[in-house]
Motif scaffolding. Structure first.
Motif, PDB file in Angstrom:
ATOM      1  N   LEU A 153       0.835  -1.206   0.000  1.00  0.00           N
ATOM      2  CA  LEU A 153       0.000   0.000   0.000  1.00  0.00           C
ATOM      3  C   LEU A 153       0.869   1.255   0.000  1.00  0.00           C
ATOM      4  CD1 LEU A 153      -2.752  -1.056   2.578  1.00  0.00           C
ATOM      5  CD2 LEU A 153      -2.998  -0.858   0.097  1.00  0.00           C
ATOM      6  N   GLN A 154       1.954   1.230   0.747  1.00  0.00           N
ATOM      7  CA  GLN A 154       2.851   2.388   0.760  1.00  0.00           C
ATOM      8  C   GLN A 154       3.456   2.628  -0.617  1.00  0.00           C
ATOM      9  OE1 GLN A 154       5.536   3.019   4.072  1.00  0.00           O
ATOM     10  NE2 GLN A 154       4.517   1.430   5.295  1.00  0.00           N
ATOM     11  N   GLU A 155       3.802   1.556  -1.301  1.00  0.00           N
ATOM     12  CA  GLU A 155       4.378   1.700  -2.641  1.00  0.00           C
ATOM     13  C   GLU A 155       3.366   2.307  -3.604  1.00  0.00           C
ATOM     14  OE1 GLU A 155       5.665  -2.219  -3.584  1.00  0.00           O
ATOM     15  OE2 GLU A 155       7.384  -2.173  -2.210  1.00  0.00           O
ATOM     16  N   LYS A 156       2.114   1.881  -3.498  1.00  0.00           N
ATOM     17  CA  LYS A 156       1.068   2.458  -4.345  1.00  0.00           C
ATOM     18  C   LYS A 156       0.863   3.932  -4.022  1.00  0.00           C
ATOM     19  CE  LYS A 156      -2.622   2.868  -6.955  1.00  0.00           C
ATOM     20  NZ  LYS A 156      -2.487   3.010  -8.424  1.00  0.00           N
ATOM     21  N   LEU A 157       0.857   4.273  -2.730  1.00  0.00           N
ATOM     22  CA  LEU A 157       0.671   5.661  -2.316  1.00  0.00           C
ATOM     23  C   LEU A 157       1.773   6.549  -2.858  1.00  0.00           C
ATOM     24  CD1 LEU A 157      -1.211   7.365  -0.389  1.00  0.00           C
ATOM     25  CD2 LEU A 157       0.573   7.086   1.328  1.00  0.00           C
ATOM     26  N   ALA A 158       2.984   6.039  -2.892  1.00  0.00           N
ATOM     27  CA  ALA A 158       4.145   6.825  -3.329  1.00  0.00           C
ATOM     28  C   ALA A 158       4.081   7.191  -4.808  1.00  0.00           C
ATOM     29  CB  ALA A 158       5.430   6.063  -3.031  1.00  0.00           C
ATOM     30  N   THR A 159       3.265   6.482  -5.580  1.00  0.00           N
ATOM     31  CA  THR A 159       3.159   6.774  -7.013  1.00  0.00           C
ATOM     32  C   THR A 159       2.186   7.918  -7.309  1.00  0.00           C
ATOM     33  OG1 THR A 159       1.336   5.206  -7.402  1.00  0.00           O
ATOM     34  CG2 THR A 159       3.607   4.345  -7.529  1.00  0.00           C
ATOM     35  N   LEU A 160       1.434   8.359  -6.301  1.00  0.00           N
ATOM     36  CA  LEU A 160       0.386   9.358  -6.516  1.00  0.00           C
ATOM     37  C   LEU A 160       0.955  10.761  -6.329  1.00  0.00           C
ATOM     38  CD1 LEU A 160      -2.451   7.532  -4.538  1.00  0.00           C
ATOM     39  CD2 LEU A 160      -2.011   7.478  -7.003  1.00  0.00           C
ATOM     40  N   THR A 161       0.836  11.572  -7.356  1.00  0.00           N
ATOM     41  CA  THR A 161       1.461  12.907  -7.333  1.00  0.00           C
ATOM     42  C   THR A 161       0.670  13.931  -6.533  1.00  0.00           C
ATOM     43  OG1 THR A 161       0.338  13.483  -9.409  1.00  0.00           O
ATOM     44  CG2 THR A 161       2.553  12.513  -9.570  1.00  0.00           C
ATOM     45  N   ASN A 162      -0.584  13.643  -6.224  1.00  0.00           N
ATOM     46  CA  ASN A 162      -1.387  14.623  -5.470  1.00  0.00           C
ATOM     47  C   ASN A 162      -1.577  14.203  -4.020  1.00  0.00           C
ATOM     48  OD1 ASN A 162      -3.093  12.481  -6.120  1.00  0.00           O
ATOM     49  ND2 ASN A 162      -4.915  13.786  -6.192  1.00  0.00           N
ATOM     50  N   VAL A 163      -0.605  13.431  -3.491  1.00  0.00           N
ATOM     51  CA  VAL A 163      -0.647  13.013  -2.091  1.00  0.00           C
ATOM     52  C   VAL A 163       0.633  13.462  -1.397  1.00  0.00           C
ATOM     53  CG1 VAL A 163      -0.676  11.058  -0.484  1.00  0.00           C
ATOM     54  CG2 VAL A 163      -2.126  11.021  -2.521  1.00  0.00           C
ATOM     55  N   THR A 164       0.499  14.084  -0.235  1.00  0.00           N
ATOM     56  CA  THR A 164       1.642  14.468   0.592  1.00  0.00           C
ATOM     57  C   THR A 164       1.554  13.729   1.917  1.00  0.00           C
ATOM     58  OG1 THR A 164       1.741  16.689  -0.382  1.00  0.00           O
ATOM     59  CG2 THR A 164       2.823  16.365   1.755  1.00  0.00           C
ATOM     60  N   VAL A 165       2.616  12.985   2.269  1.00  0.00           N
ATOM     61  CA  VAL A 165       2.664  12.254   3.531  1.00  0.00           C
ATOM     62  C   VAL A 165       3.423  13.086   4.551  1.00  0.00           C
ATOM     63  CG1 VAL A 165       3.491  10.183   4.705  1.00  0.00           C
ATOM     64  CG2 VAL A 165       2.540  10.013   2.395  1.00  0.00           C
ATOM     65  N   ILE A 166       2.805  13.284   5.710  1.00  0.00           N
ATOM     66  CA  ILE A 166       3.431  14.052   6.794  1.00  0.00           C
ATOM     67  C   ILE A 166       3.523  13.145   8.017  1.00  0.00           C
ATOM     68  CG2 ILE A 166       3.292  16.114   8.236  1.00  0.00           C
ATOM     69  CD1 ILE A 166       1.425  17.323   6.110  1.00  0.00           C
ATOM     70  N   THR A 167       4.722  12.754   8.410  1.00  0.00           N
ATOM     71  CA  THR A 167       4.914  11.905   9.581  1.00  0.00           C
ATOM     72  C   THR A 167       5.243  12.750  10.809  1.00  0.00           C
ATOM     73  OG1 THR A 167       7.226  11.576   8.950  1.00  0.00           O
ATOM     74  CG2 THR A 167       5.634   9.920   8.220  1.00  0.00           C
ATOM     75  N   ASN A 168       5.261  12.108  11.968  1.00  0.00           N
ATOM     76  CA  ASN A 168       5.480  12.820  13.228  1.00  0.00           C
ATOM     77  C   ASN A 168       4.489  13.965  13.415  1.00  0.00           C
ATOM     78  OD1 ASN A 168       7.661  11.566  14.677  1.00  0.00           O
ATOM     79  ND2 ASN A 168       9.037  12.237  13.033  1.00  0.00           N
ATOM     80  N   ALA A 169       3.271  13.763  12.921  1.00  0.00           N
ATOM     81  CA  ALA A 169       2.267  14.833  12.955  1.00  0.00           C
ATOM     82  C   ALA A 169       1.225  14.556  14.036  1.00  0.00           C
ATOM     83  CB  ALA A 169       1.582  14.950  11.598  1.00  0.00           C
ATOM     84  N   GLU A 170       1.155  15.429  15.020  1.00  0.00           N
ATOM     85  CA  GLU A 170       0.159  15.332  16.088  1.00  0.00           C
ATOM     86  C   GLU A 170      -0.943  16.360  15.823  1.00  0.00           C
ATOM     87  OE1 GLU A 170      -0.285  15.783  20.952  1.00  0.00           O
ATOM     88  OE2 GLU A 170       1.693  15.884  19.998  1.00  0.00           O
TER      89      GLU A 170
END
Length: 511
Positions: free
Chosen positions: A388-405
């Motif tokens: 699922l992460q690999e599929k998500l990484a292919t999408l240009t209109n998605v931004t992943v923000i980690t360490n986000a509270e």
């Protein structure tokens, strides 16, 4: 408009039409009207019992299904997708085939003596909407004072925006908002008249051998296994279905390569009803105690039920994030089901809170509709499966923000933004979004048992390998327990285990 497979599947239903019906269609020169004209004409051409007429209705395009007089059922939008089943049932019921409901519920609907016009805003990808649409159509078929219009949101986008509808299904009654989300026919009737039709018919004198509390896969499995042992079995639930009906694609049900939550639980309910199980829906358990070698279950209605044993399978609900704005904007931009509510956020910027499988799957689905999707994960990395992460990484209109509270969800009458703290730097950040999908896991439905049964730190019921709790004669199964894995197939298995455990307990007590 219909493919050959759909037409072939439609033929048996058309043969079930009792009396001739008429599609009263309101059209103009728009493209949407052309689609509706093609749809109604195509269906009418397949049966001599379906007539067509033009009629001016309050919405165009739309069409009513009538018999000798107006039925009160109207579709504002072409009822394809999940609503095709609602359309088929409406045809049959208007033609004279009675809805399959209890006599007590039928009598209560017939006694409603006030004019009620319902409007339900839906999306065709919503798997909860048909239950509400079909329930309100049944009300209209039974009682001439009641009418109902299904409104397909994308076909009436201006109405959706004017009424600030941010979740489906959303129901209006006589112009005022009546409710939002999944509702059963019993729940709707209770909200109209103030009392539950099923409470009057509860068998409070019956002493059950096994009383199952819950309506999901674990509860249904437990009830079936108990009934197959030939013991007196009852099942108490708010509704049959549980959390599974919120799941669209299910690909790991062994022996069934693909199914969907609503379809699966409909089959489970049909299976359940083939056994002599006393099913009591629209009931909520509030207390449980052991008294004089019996289990007493208290219901919110004030009624108590008695049983020799009980199986608790109350499932779980979506985990809240407990930040300002979460409660205030529920169904006003805050959502939990991407399949249901996703189409309402087409071309808008949205956030998904949660980096597990549910959150990442939602982000992938929503990326095909939204302008941009932000995925916020509390931990330093996503927790979803690698594929699922690999599929998500292919999408240009998605931004992943980690360490986000997540700190706050803001807005006026609906969501306009979200703030979060970067846990690695301590800095605050703002996102301008129109919607927030919260998918951070589930919490067990066990608040009513606090202080009654042994629970772990996550408020899950502690059970042994037989499904037994620390109260004699009480067993538990499914997502409300401390089972290691929360899966449909695991819940079904634990329901069977609890039923067999309860049966063995009864055998030992009677020997």
């Amino acid at each position: 408009m219909l493919d050959n497979e759909t037409k072939q599947n439609l033929i048996p239903y058309l043969k079930l039409i009792d009396e001739p019906i008429t599609f009263s269609v309101s059209l103009d020169h728009s493209e949407a009207s052309e689609k509706m004209a093609a749809f109604t004409q195509e269906i009418a051409d397949m049966s001599p019992k379906i007539l067509l007429e033009e009629k001016n209705l309050s919405r165009t395009p739309s069409f009513e299904i009538n018999r000798q007089k107006e039925s009160g059922i109207c579709f504002a939008g072409v009822p394809l997708g999940h609503e095709f089943a609602s359309f088929l049932l409406a045809m049959l019921q208007v033609s004279g085939r009675p809805p399959k409901i209890s006599d007590s519920l039928l009598n209560q609907i017939e006694r409603i003596d006030k004019d009620l016009h319902f409007e339900t805003y839906v999306s065709l990808t919503c798997h909860n909407c048909p239950d509400v649409v079909q329930a309100l159509n049944i009300l209209s078929v039974i009682n001439p004072k009641i009418s109902h219009t299904m409104i397909e949101g994308s076909a009436y986008q201006q109405e959706v925006e004017a009424k600030k509808i941010m979740a489906v299904p959303t129901v209006f009654l006589n112009g005022e908002e009546f409710g939002s989300g999944r509702m059963t026919l019993e729940q709707i009737v209770e909200k109209i008249v103030g009392t539950s039709p099923d409470t009057e018919t509860l068998n409070t004198e019956e002493l059950y051998d096994v009383l199952v509390i819950g309506g999901g896969p674990a509860a249904s499995s437990a009830a079936i296994y108990a009934a197959r042992k030939g013991i007196r079995t009852g099942l108490v639930a708010d509704a049959i279905g549980g959390q599974v009906v919120e799941t669209l694609g299910i690909e790991n049900m062994i022996g069934t390569p693909y199914t969907e939550g609503p379809q699966l639980m409909k089959q489970v309910e049909e299976h359940l009803r083939t056994y002599p199980v006393d099913i009591m829906t629209n009931q909520r358990a509030v207390s449980l105690k052991r008294k004089e070698n019996r289990i007493e279950l208290g219901l919110a209605s004030g009624v108590s039920l008695r049983s020799k044993t009980a199986i608790i399978a109350t499932g779980a609900h979506w985990r809240p994030i407990h930040v300002p704005g979460e409660k205030e904007f529920k169904n006003k931009g805050i959502a939990y089901c991407p399949h249901c509510d996703g189409p309402l956020f087409k071309d808008k910027e949205i956030a998904v809170i949660g980096g597990g499988n549910s959150g990442v799957e939602a982000a992938i689905d929503l990326a095909g509709l939204a302008k941009h999707v932000y995925v916020l994960e509390f931990l330093p990395e996503l927790k979803a499966d690698q594929i699922l992460q690999e599929k998500l990484a292919t999408l240009t209109n998605v931004t992943v923000i980690t360490n986000a509270e997540t700190n706050e969800i803001s807005g006026d009458t609906q969501v306009t933004g979200l703030s979060y703290i970067d846990r690695s730097t301590g800095l605050a950040h703002e996102l301008t979004v129109s919607g927030v999908f919260i998918l951070i896991g589930l919490l067990p439905n066990t608040d009513w048992l606090d202080g009654t049964l042994a629970l772990n730190e996550r408020k899950e019921i502690i059970t042994d390998r037989y499904g037994a709790t620390d109260m004699e004669g009480v067993y538990a199964a499914g997502d409300c327990t401390d089972s290691a894995y929360k899966q449909i197939i695991v819940s079904m298995g634990s329901g069977a285990t609890a039923a067999l455990g309860a049966f063995d307990y009864l055998i030992r007590k009677q020997s």
